[in-house]
Design a protein around this motif. Sequence first.
Motif, PDB file in Angstrom:
ATOM      1  N   LEU A 271      90.125  36.825  87.176  1.00 51.11           N
ATOM      2  CA  LEU A 271      91.380  37.519  86.861  1.00 51.11           C
ATOM      3  C   LEU A 271      91.131  38.886  86.247  1.00 51.11           C
ATOM      4  CD1 LEU A 271      93.044  34.374  85.267  1.00 51.11           C
ATOM      5  CD2 LEU A 271      93.667  35.368  87.474  1.00 51.11           C
ATOM      6  N   ILE A 272      89.938  39.422  86.463  1.00 52.32           N
ATOM      7  CA  ILE A 272      89.564  40.681  85.819  1.00 52.32           C
ATOM      8  C   ILE A 272      90.500  41.824  86.196  1.00 52.32           C
ATOM      9  CG2 ILE A 272      87.860  42.542  86.036  1.00 52.32           C
ATOM     10  CD1 ILE A 272      85.699  40.583  85.422  1.00 52.32           C
ATOM     11  N   VAL A 273      90.805  41.985  87.463  1.00 54.56           N
ATOM     12  CA  VAL A 273      91.601  43.140  87.895  1.00 54.56           C
ATOM     13  C   VAL A 273      92.994  43.148  87.266  1.00 54.56           C
ATOM     14  CG1 VAL A 273      92.699  44.267  89.872  1.00 54.56           C
ATOM     15  CG2 VAL A 273      90.310  43.569  90.012  1.00 54.56           C
ATOM     16  N   PRO A 274      93.791  42.085  87.397  1.00 57.84           N
ATOM     17  CA  PRO A 274      95.105  42.139  86.733  1.00 57.84           C
ATOM     18  C   PRO A 274      95.013  42.192  85.219  1.00 57.84           C
ATOM     19  CG  PRO A 274      94.715  39.961  87.688  1.00 57.84           C
ATOM     20  CD  PRO A 274      93.641  40.855  88.188  1.00 57.84           C
ATOM     21  N   ALA A 275      94.031  41.488  84.623  1.00 57.93           N
ATOM     22  CA  ALA A 275      93.915  41.468  83.163  1.00 57.93           C
ATOM     23  C   ALA A 275      93.504  42.835  82.619  1.00 57.93           C
ATOM     24  CB  ALA A 275      92.907  40.399  82.740  1.00 57.93           C
ATOM     25  N   PHE A 276      92.441  43.398  83.176  1.00 60.57           N
ATOM     26  CA  PHE A 276      91.980  44.709  82.702  1.00 60.57           C
ATOM     27  C   PHE A 276      93.010  45.798  82.969  1.00 60.57           C
ATOM     28  CE2 PHE A 276      87.045  44.195  82.549  1.00 60.57           C
ATOM     29  CZ  PHE A 276      87.212  43.176  81.638  1.00 60.57           C
ATOM     30  N   ASP A 277      93.729  45.695  84.075  1.00 60.26           N
ATOM     31  CA  ASP A 277      94.722  46.717  84.402  1.00 60.26           C
ATOM     32  C   ASP A 277      95.867  46.710  83.385  1.00 60.26           C
ATOM     33  OD1 ASP A 277      95.656  48.770  86.316  1.00 60.26           O
ATOM     34  OD2 ASP A 277      97.335  47.388  86.600  1.00 60.26           O
ATOM     35  N   VAL A 278      96.320  45.526  82.998  1.00 52.44           N
ATOM     36  CA  VAL A 278      97.400  45.437  82.011  1.00 52.44           C
ATOM     37  C   VAL A 278      96.945  46.002  80.666  1.00 52.44           C
ATOM     38  CG1 VAL A 278      98.778  43.833  80.631  1.00 52.44           C
ATOM     39  CG2 VAL A 278      98.604  43.524  83.091  1.00 52.44           C
ATOM     40  N   ILE A 279      95.725  45.666  80.245  1.00 50.67           N
ATOM     41  CA  ILE A 279      95.214  46.195  78.972  1.00 50.67           C
ATOM     42  C   ILE A 279      95.161  47.712  79.008  1.00 50.67           C
ATOM     43  CG2 ILE A 279      93.191  46.303  77.472  1.00 50.67           C
ATOM     44  CD1 ILE A 279      92.575  43.405  78.316  1.00 50.67           C
ATOM     45  N   ARG A 280      94.653  48.263  80.103  1.00 48.55           N
ATOM     46  CA  ARG A 280      94.551  49.718  80.218  1.00 48.55           C
ATOM     47  C   ARG A 280      95.934  50.367  80.189  1.00 48.55           C
ATOM     48  NH1 ARG A 280      95.595  53.051  83.980  1.00 48.55           N
ATOM     49  NH2 ARG A 280      95.956  51.368  85.477  1.00 48.55           N
ATOM     50  N   VAL A 281      96.887  49.813  80.935  1.00 46.43           N
ATOM     51  CA  VAL A 281      98.226  50.383  81.008  1.00 46.43           C
ATOM     52  C   VAL A 281      98.906  50.352  79.638  1.00 46.43           C
ATOM     53  CG1 VAL A 281     100.544  50.012  81.931  1.00 46.43           C
ATOM     54  CG2 VAL A 281      98.582  49.944  83.456  1.00 46.43           C
ATOM     55  N   VAL A 282      98.773  49.245  78.928  1.00 43.84           N
ATOM     56  CA  VAL A 282      99.376  49.129  77.598  1.00 43.84           C
ATOM     57  C   VAL A 282      98.762  50.147  76.640  1.00 43.84           C
ATOM     58  CG1 VAL A 282      99.583  47.636  75.569  1.00 43.84           C
ATOM     59  CG2 VAL A 282     100.088  46.727  77.840  1.00 43.84           C
ATOM     60  N   LEU A 283      97.431  50.316  76.680  1.00 43.73           N
ATOM     61  CA  LEU A 283      96.768  51.286  75.811  1.00 43.73           C
ATOM     62  C   LEU A 283      97.226  52.704  76.119  1.00 43.73           C
ATOM     63  CD1 LEU A 283      93.111  49.873  75.715  1.00 43.73           C
ATOM     64  CD2 LEU A 283      94.835  49.793  73.893  1.00 43.73           C
ATOM     65  N   VAL A 284      97.387  53.024  77.395  1.00 48.01           N
ATOM     66  CA  VAL A 284      97.852  54.363  77.781  1.00 48.01           C
ATOM     67  C   VAL A 284      99.269  54.596  77.263  1.00 48.01           C
ATOM     68  CG1 VAL A 284      98.528  55.795  79.756  1.00 48.01           C
ATOM     69  CG2 VAL A 284      96.349  54.578  79.789  1.00 48.01           C
ATOM     70  N   ARG A 285     100.127  53.586  77.380  1.00 50.17           N
ATOM     71  CA  ARG A 285     101.510  53.736  76.907  1.00 50.17           C
ATOM     72  C   ARG A 285     101.556  53.921  75.395  1.00 50.17           C
ATOM     73  NH1 ARG A 285     104.082  48.756  80.519  1.00 50.17           N
ATOM     74  NH2 ARG A 285     103.991  49.818  82.549  1.00 50.17           N
ATOM     75  N   LEU A 342      80.304  40.712  79.900  1.00 55.49           N
ATOM     76  CA  LEU A 342      81.648  41.227  79.636  1.00 55.49           C
ATOM     77  C   LEU A 342      81.623  42.721  79.348  1.00 55.49           C
ATOM     78  CD1 LEU A 342      84.650  40.775  79.172  1.00 55.49           C
ATOM     79  CD2 LEU A 342      84.142  40.149  76.808  1.00 55.49           C
ATOM     80  N   ILE A 343      80.643  43.160  78.542  1.00 47.22           N
ATOM     81  CA  ILE A 343      80.536  44.597  78.263  1.00 47.22           C
ATOM     82  C   ILE A 343      80.276  45.371  79.548  1.00 47.22           C
ATOM     83  CG2 ILE A 343      79.137  46.347  77.091  1.00 47.22           C
ATOM     84  CD1 ILE A 343      78.749  44.334  74.818  1.00 47.22           C
ATOM     85  N   GLY A 344      79.441  44.805  80.417  1.00 47.09           N
ATOM     86  CA  GLY A 344      79.184  45.439  81.710  1.00 47.09           C
ATOM     87  C   GLY A 344      80.441  45.539  82.550  1.00 47.09           C
ATOM     88  N   ASP A 345      81.251  44.471  82.555  1.00 45.21           N
ATOM     89  CA  ASP A 345      82.517  44.493  83.303  1.00 45.21           C
ATOM     90  C   ASP A 345      83.440  45.594  82.776  1.00 45.21           C
ATOM     91  OD1 ASP A 345      81.827  42.358  84.931  1.00 45.21           O
ATOM     92  OD2 ASP A 345      82.700  40.859  83.591  1.00 45.21           O
ATOM     93  N   ILE A 346      83.539  45.680  81.451  1.00 45.82           N
ATOM     94  CA  ILE A 346      84.407  46.698  80.845  1.00 45.82           C
ATOM     95  C   ILE A 346      83.908  48.101  81.172  1.00 45.82           C
ATOM     96  CG2 ILE A 346      85.232  47.638  78.654  1.00 45.82           C
ATOM     97  CD1 ILE A 346      85.109  44.770  77.533  1.00 45.82           C
ATOM     98  N   LEU A 347      82.591  48.293  81.101  1.00 48.24           N
ATOM     99  CA  LEU A 347      82.007  49.603  81.391  1.00 48.24           C
ATOM    100  C   LEU A 347      82.252  50.010  82.837  1.00 48.24           C
ATOM    101  CD1 LEU A 347      80.305  52.000  80.435  1.00 48.24           C
ATOM    102  CD2 LEU A 347      78.248  50.699  81.059  1.00 48.24           C
ATOM    103  N   VAL A 348      82.013  49.085  83.760  1.00 50.26           N
ATOM    104  CA  VAL A 348      82.231  49.374  85.186  1.00 50.26           C
ATOM    105  C   VAL A 348      83.699  49.691  85.440  1.00 50.26           C
ATOM    106  CG1 VAL A 348      82.215  48.386  87.506  1.00 50.26           C
ATOM    107  CG2 VAL A 348      80.257  48.035  85.992  1.00 50.26           C
ATOM    108  N   TRP A 349      84.598  48.901  84.859  1.00 53.16           N
ATOM    109  CA  TRP A 349      86.031  49.123  85.043  1.00 53.16           C
ATOM    110  C   TRP A 349      86.450  50.489  84.494  1.00 53.16           C
ATOM    111  CZ3 TRP A 349      89.830  47.173  87.796  1.00 53.16           C
ATOM    112  CH2 TRP A 349      91.154  47.445  87.449  1.00 53.16           C
ATOM    113  N   THR A 350      85.916  50.858  83.330  1.00 49.47           N
ATOM    114  CA  THR A 350      86.260  52.141  82.721  1.00 49.47           C
ATOM    115  C   THR A 350      85.771  53.303  83.575  1.00 49.47           C
ATOM    116  OG1 THR A 350      86.107  51.145  80.507  1.00 49.47           O
ATOM    117  CG2 THR A 350      86.030  53.551  80.646  1.00 49.47           C
ATOM    118  N   LEU A 351      84.531  53.205  84.058  1.00 47.02           N
ATOM    119  CA  LEU A 351      83.984  54.280  84.900  1.00 47.02           C
ATOM    120  C   LEU A 351      84.754  54.413  86.205  1.00 47.02           C
ATOM    121  CD1 LEU A 351      80.149  53.705  84.344  1.00 47.02           C
ATOM    122  CD2 LEU A 351      81.580  55.539  83.403  1.00 47.02           C
TER     123      LEU A 351
END
Length: 367
Positions: A271-285, A342-351
């Motif tokens: 569920l990485i894509v929907p989960a990480f996307d929601v976290i990113r969107v909320v942080l941006v808002r 997990l840190i690798g997943d976050i780093l890849v998603w951020t990049l």
Amino acid sequence: MNYLFIALAFAISIVVARLIIPRILLISLRKKLFDMPDARKVHKRAIPRLGGVSFFPTVLLSCSAVMALRTLSGFGVSSLQGAYVIPEFLFLVCGVTLLYLTGIADDLVGVPYRQKFAVQILCACLFPLCGLWINDLYGLFGIHSLPAWIGMPFTVLTVVFITNAINLIDGIDGLASGLSSVSLLVFGALFAEKDLWLYSTLAFSMIGVLIPFFYYNVFGSAERARKIFMGDTGSLTLGYILSFLAIKYSQNNPAVTPFTNGAFVIAFSTLIVPAFDVIRVVLVRLRSGRSPFEPDRNHIHHKFLDMGFTPRRAMITILLIACLFSAANILLMSYVDNTAMLIGDILVWTLLNVWWDKVRDKRKQLA
């Protein structure tokens, strides 16, 4: 026989959903129950939005029929497993029923988000009530066993988060159903490997529902009134069932299932894509001083559309990204520490997001 029962549940779901969805389309058209286009939405025509009405009844029918056949054939669960399985599935049905009714109300007349959150929290509380809660992080950030006073509230938060993540990712044709299908396919295989056949049956019966829906959603013609959306009814149902499967797989219960190293990260990597996307969107808002519940055009599918992708190409690309994340985490779990993974997943998603933002901004400058 276990595989035969799973195949039967899968087939029943496909057939029933294939029969129900055209009838839902007909009712929606006659009663003018449409999702109207606006500035944030991709579609340009009024589209029926009650496709998700078919999800819960179909899954309930196929799973109940197959479970009954298993029991009559002498392939029922053991008394030990039954002590866990029966309460979990009964409370799952209770929670899905509440969310299903809330989703229908929201799709028809609208429900304030505070009321939806209240129902989601109530439904999430049903999992710890039947003994299903996150009790182990398997060494993630050095944390192993979780006490009940931490694990139970964390479980409720996780269920609400995943349910909303699936709801919010439903922005272009086939994306929410496609991402959910990828996750369900992985869960179905993982549970089968653990000999938890009833949970695998649930996963594959849900995939069976999504196949006919995906066809109408992605390939259906709006001009010929053959296109449909899942609406909140479908996304809430999907999110709740996915959270149920993720928490079940991540729970450490040696009395019922063998220990799996990194089960928590494996379960939620689907569920990485929907989960990480929601976290990113909320942080941006929040960074922009806006409410985290305020809708905008900053989700991953909006980025791909702004980069020049067609909706279908964007959907396929995002599904491939989800598959790669899930496959990489599962395959590398035996060789990489949980925390590093997990840190690798976050780093890849951020990049990736930084790269996509640059491509989008460059395209806007040229336009």
